[in-house]
Scaffold this active site. Structure first.
Site, PDB file in Angstrom:
ATOM      1  N   CYS A  16       8.123 -26.491 -34.333  1.00 28.86           N
ATOM      2  CA  CYS A  16       7.276 -26.161 -33.185  1.00 28.86           C
ATOM      3  C   CYS A  16       6.044 -25.306 -33.496  1.00 28.86           C
ATOM      4  O   CYS A  16       4.937 -25.689 -33.102  1.00 28.86           O
ATOM      5  CB  CYS A  16       8.086 -25.516 -32.067  1.00 28.86           C
ATOM      6  N   HIS A  42       5.210 -19.650 -28.454  1.00 30.02           N
ATOM      7  CA  HIS A  42       5.690 -19.667 -29.845  1.00 30.02           C
ATOM      8  C   HIS A  42       4.561 -19.649 -30.865  1.00 30.02           C
ATOM      9  O   HIS A  42       4.644 -20.270 -31.928  1.00 30.02           O
ATOM     10  CB  HIS A  42       6.601 -20.869 -30.089  1.00 30.02           C
TER      11      HIS A  42
END
Length: 540
Positions: free
Chosen positions: A28, A89
């Site tokens: 990610c 993130h």
């Protein structure tokens, strides 16, 4: 049979499906950095030379460098209101727990509600959460009372009003520190420090109620659309769904034929439907581009017993964490723009998540940065049928900082898509199709195989990458290998040295742990307080 996804299916029918849509990384943090900037993660430094290949937690100073330009910043310069709702993130803090140097606001977003980190197993379920919130509030009250007593007694002693032994005052101070240390040391789980939600710069839930988060995010998205429906806007809605531990509400648990993963997919589809309905209800359908994708492939090794929790990648080999195999980097791609993009088309040409930045620049009249390499390409000619072939001739597939494979798309009508693998992971156990011992495959060292010459496949004939081509089976073998090697050499000459954010800076620092109160008394649930305060008004 797959989970029921009527709303995503409808979006696919109404738009263009990109059937060879490629993420720039199979995890990610690096994939999202490439998506935001239109650049390979190796250029920004959102890579690692070790095994920690994502932003490790919210106590590390790693994050997307501030000199990178995102599509949000580009659109903001064009007068767009920009919002991010959901998973980030890309880092949070640098020097202190409240500096928020890597906050979305510093990358072109005007509004933010969501999870600055990512879901981890500790985030759900958490049966003790409400008890701990209540206990902490009482403990924090006790600390405050003792602190007030210390200050009062110290002032009284210095003023000569009371006679109190210094030992008593020091003992009370020590009691406060010991109480704080005992509280902090009892909360070592990522649940308390990484599983949290923010609105703007304010922490609203610590720890978060994960199964409730998705519903709040949808409400936030609809509210954002309503506020900005009369002006240009960008909304990046980043689902927490379809990621372990798969937090799912009771309304959807047990509703699919594919276990918890299927339940979670179907709940995500339902939320997608609500957002699409809001776009229609606000009269935005015909002048709004909707783009749907994923940041990487399914996580094959995510299992509980015999239950598969990380999804599956169909005919494509490999999965999340594997930098070269198709299963880790081949993702869904749907683009809908009524009246501008023909509905119901399939585009089999290779495209990339990195293409979004140059595409939004094209449709908004914005300018791409001229001081750096942009690896993405404008998708509009392909989407609108004005171009037959992808503008990408080569795509480079990295695992951390290590290049694993190269894809070559010849500019002819042969239809070939050549892919050369220089490095492949060693599956555990052999022939398993995944790395079940280490949970994610590695990029370097003894747990990979280096190929010289590289393994060669033609994805147009062998999309599963099952049978490597050889000079005996493919007359063009040596020519293709040389062509790819030359392109790789040229590509590497464009890579400038930068700090690897996910190596050097990916170590935790206690003073960077976020806290919604006075450290270490950090637990809170402002969403619950808000809903309780609104309830009487709703009844009236």
């Amino acid at each position: 049979m797959r989970p029921r996804t009527p709303h995503i299916d409808r979006l696919a029918r109404e738009g263009v499906q990109l059937t060879q849509h490629i993420s720039a990384a199979s995890l990610c943090s690096p994939s999202r950095s490439a998506f935001l900037t239109g650049r390979y993660p190796i250029r920004s430094g959102m890579v690692s030379s070790g095994n920690r290949r994502v932003v490790h937690n919210l106590a590390v100073p790693a994050g997307l460098p501030l000199n990178e330009t995102t599509f949000a910043a580009l659109l903001k310069k064009q007068g767009y209101s920009t919002g991010l709702i959901g998973k980030w993130h890309q880092g949070l803090n640098c020097d202190s727990r409240s500096d928020h140097c890597h906050h979305p606001y510093n990358y072109g977003f005007d509004y933010y509600y969501g999870m600055p980190f990512t879901l981890v197993d500790s985030c759900w379920p958490d049966p003790s959460r409400n008890t701990e919130l209540t206990f902490e509030s009482q403990l924090w009250l006790c600390v405050q009372l003792v602190a007030i007593a210390v200050l009062t007694l110290t002032f009284g002693k210095l003023s000569g009003w009371v006679s109190v032994p210094l030992l008593l005052i020091f003992s009370m101070i020590l009691f406060i520190f010991l109480l704080g240390y005992a509280w902090f040391s009892s909360y070592t789980s990522p649940l308390y420090w990484d599983c949290l939600l923010m609105r703007g710069h304010e922490i609203t839930e610590q720890p978060m109620k994960a199964e409730r988060a998705g519903s709040i995010m949808v409400k936030e998205a609809i509210s954002f659309l309503e506020r900005h429906r009369k002006e240009p806007f960008l909304l990046f809605f980043s689902f927490l769904h379809v990621h372990i531990p798969l937090p799912t509400t009771d309304d959807f648990i047990g509703t699919s034929k594919h276990g918890l993963y299927g339940d979670n997919v179907e709940e995500m589809d339902s939320m997608m439907g609500k957002i699409l309905d809001a776009i229609d209800d606000f009269g935005l359908r015909n002048n709004t581009i909707v783009y749907f994708t994923s940041d990487h492939g399914g996580h094959l090794e995510a299992r509980r017993g015999h239950a598969q929790l990380g999804g599956w990648n169909g005919i494509y080999k490999g999965g999340k964490g594997m930098g070269g195999w198709e299963g880790g980097i081949r993702v869904p791609g749907i683009v809908r723009w009524p009246g501008k993009v023909p509905a119901g088309r399939l585009i089999k040409e290779p495209t990339s998540l990195m293409d979004i930045l140059p595409t939004v620049a094209s449709v908004s009249g914005g300018s791409l940065p001229q001081d750096r390499v942009i690896d993405g390409r404008d998708l509009m000619p392909l989407l609108q049928g004005n171009a037959r072939h992808s503008e990408h001739e080569f795509l480079f597939h990295y695992c951390g900082s290590q290049l694993h494979a190269v894809r070559w798309i010849p500019k002819d009508d042969s239809g070939a898509v050549w892919k050369a693998h220089y490095v492949t992971p060693v599956f555990q156990p052999p022939e398993a199709g995944g790395c079940y011992v280490t949970s994610l495959c590695r990029c370097f060292g003894e747990q990979v195989t280096y190929h010289n010459p590289p393994l060669l496949f033609d994805l147009s004939r062998d999309p599963s990458e099952s049978t490597p081509l050889t000079p005996a089976t493919e007359p063009l073998h040596d020519f293709v290998i040389k062509k790819v090697a030359d392109a790789l050499k040229e590509h590497r000459e464009t890579i400038m040295p930068v700090t690897y954010q996910l190596s050097e800076l990916n170590q935790g620092r206690m003073w960077l742990k976020p806290c919604c109160g006075v450290f270490p008394f950090c637990l809170c649930d402002k969403e619950e307080e808000l809903s309780q305060s609104q309830a009487p008004n709703e009844k009236r």
